[in-house]
Motif scaffolding. Structure first.
Motif, PDB file in Angstrom:
ATOM      1  N   LYS A  88       0.709  10.434   5.392  1.00 25.50           N
ATOM      2  CA  LYS A  88       2.063   9.419   5.572  1.00 25.50           C
ATOM      3  C   LYS A  88       1.342   9.510   7.274  1.00 25.50           C
ATOM      4  O   LYS A  88       1.666  10.532   7.725  1.00 25.50           O
ATOM      5  N   ASN A 147       0.661  -1.104   0.113  1.00 25.64           N
ATOM      6  CA  ASN A 147       0.392   0.627   0.400  1.00 25.64           C
ATOM      7  C   ASN A 147       0.874   1.035  -0.199  1.00 25.64           C
ATOM      8  O   ASN A 147       1.821   1.275   0.450  1.00 25.64           O
ATOM      9  N   SER A 181       3.519   0.717   8.870  1.00 25.27           N
ATOM     10  CA  SER A 181       2.700   0.178   7.067  1.00 25.27           C
ATOM     11  C   SER A 181       1.471  -0.774   7.378  1.00 25.27           C
ATOM     12  O   SER A 181       0.659  -1.150   6.728  1.00 25.27           O
ATOM     13  N   ALA A 226       0.422   5.662   1.305  1.00 20.74           N
ATOM     14  CA  ALA A 226       0.321   6.015   2.110  1.00 20.74           C
ATOM     15  C   ALA A 226      -0.360   7.597   1.103  1.00 20.74           C
ATOM     16  O   ALA A 226       1.051   8.037   0.565  1.00 20.74           O
ATOM     17  N   SER A 271      -4.642   5.376   2.906  1.00 18.08           N
ATOM     18  CA  SER A 271      -3.637   4.608   2.269  1.00 18.08           C
ATOM     19  C   SER A 271      -4.103   3.610   1.537  1.00 18.08           C
ATOM     20  O   SER A 271      -5.777   3.823   1.321  1.00 18.08           O
TER      21      SER A 271
END
Ligand code: PMV
Length: 340
Positions: free
Chosen positions: A18, A13, A153, A15, A39
């Motif tokens: 962020k 993925n 993430s 973002a 994301s």
């Protein structure tokens, strides 16, 4: 309990809003972010991971056996998954075989898909789940929290489409939750992945974000302004307003990089071509070929655009000196688990 053979696929993925920085004063093992993030899960770019019982721990990435730090991180994560399964005995040795259908550790979120796939495969191997249901399956939310402990993430790669991860404030991490906002079919967008270099990045995101927190004078402003970006992006996404989403996405990206530049020593993940690509996207936009840029802890540029302009914009960017390749990627699917 024995180890079952299991296979998982998780997509990478990117973002749009962020994440950079870990929450201050939190238990480092929980890996809690200082800011939330939003994301887009990507089609094609994915990690596939199998876990099997074995005579000893062995980790193979893209057909190559790895030891040292990468293997240690993988097996620490398996230990966490094993403890979560509630089994008191020691974790049996495992063979972890991963294939990355994307460049590893080059700022293209291989840790997101890698840790998500590892988490899902381990959940199958250690009896935490036998399959994953649709986006509403609460098992995905539980596994996302575990994936986050491997890589922040990675929590977002449990779902396809568009995903929001809230930072939360509870010391236990219970309100640091990832949730799907919209499935992959919500909006026919494309992400152009513009490769501006080959090879691995020089500073890992974990080390980099920690030095930003400790030394960048812009870090407090970065953290303080993140929630407004998240909410603005969520609204723009719900209304399919590309100009509004693009504006906040670029703002989040450039703020993060400003915070990185102001770190001591400075974190400059970009190369000259990165800036040339950014400039070319801005110029194309003036001419009505509309795309918006973002970039992570690496030199590549990702450009969000409507599917209708993707080919024309990709062709322009591919022609720039220093650009190795432009991949047009669509929104990707949910992570998948299979017992073998
Ligand atoms: O999850 P990590 O440790 O790979 O950090 C990801 C950081 C960025 O890619 C720069 C931003 C993000 O939100 O993905």
């Amino acid at each position: 309990m024995t180890v079952r053979s299991a296979r998982a696929i998780a997509h990478s993925n990117i973002a749009l809003v962020k994440y950079w920085g870990k929450r201050e004063g939190a238990d480092p093992a929980l890996n809690l972010p200082a800011v939330g993030s939003l994301s887009l899960t990507l089609d094609q770019l994915r990690s596939e991971t199998e876990i099997h019982a074995n005579a000893h721990d062995r980790f193979e990435l893209d057909g190559v056996a790895l030891d040292g730090k990468p293997a240690a991180k993988v097996f620490e994560h398996l230990d966490l998954m094993w403890r979560t399964s509630g089994t008191l005995s020691a974790r049996p040795p495992c063979f972890v075989r991963s294939v990355n259908h994307l460049p590893t550790a080059a700022g293209l979120a291989s840790s997101a898909s890698g840790f998500a796939a590892l988490t899902v495969a381990a959940a199958g191997a250690f009896g935490l789940a036998s399959s994953l249901g649709d986006a509403g399956d609460p098992t995905r939310t539980r596994l996302a929290a575990l994936a986050r402990q491997g890589s922040g993430s990675a929590a977002r790669s449990l779902w396809g489409g568009y995903v929001r991860l809230d930072a939360g404030s509870d010391p236990s991490g219970s309100d640091c939750i990832a949730r799907p906002l919209h499935g992959r079919d919500h909006w026919g967008l494309k992400l152009l992945v513009v490769h501006t270099a080959r090879g691995a990045k020089s500073v890992s995101s974990t080390g980099g974000m920690e030095s930003s927190r400790l030394t960048s004078p812009y870090y407090p402003a970065w953290v303080a302004s993140s929630l407004a970006d998240l909410d603005a992006a969520e609204r723009a996404l719900a209304g399919r307003e590309l100009a509004a989403l693009g504006e906040v996405m670029e703002h989040s990206c450039f703020k993060m990089h400003a915070c990185m530049f102001a770190t001591r020593p400075p974190l400059i993940y970009w190369n000259g071509t990165t800036l040339e690509v950014v400039r070319a996207v801005f110029q194309a936009r003036e001419r009505g070929l509309v795309g918006y840029v973002t970039s992570d802890a690496g030199p590549h540029v990702k450009v969000l655009c409507e599917a209708a302009v993707a080919d024309a914009l990709a062709a322009e960017l591919a022609a720039l000196p220093g650009v190795h390749e432009v991949q047009a990627v669509a929104p990707g699917p949910d992570a998948h688990l299979e017992l073998l």
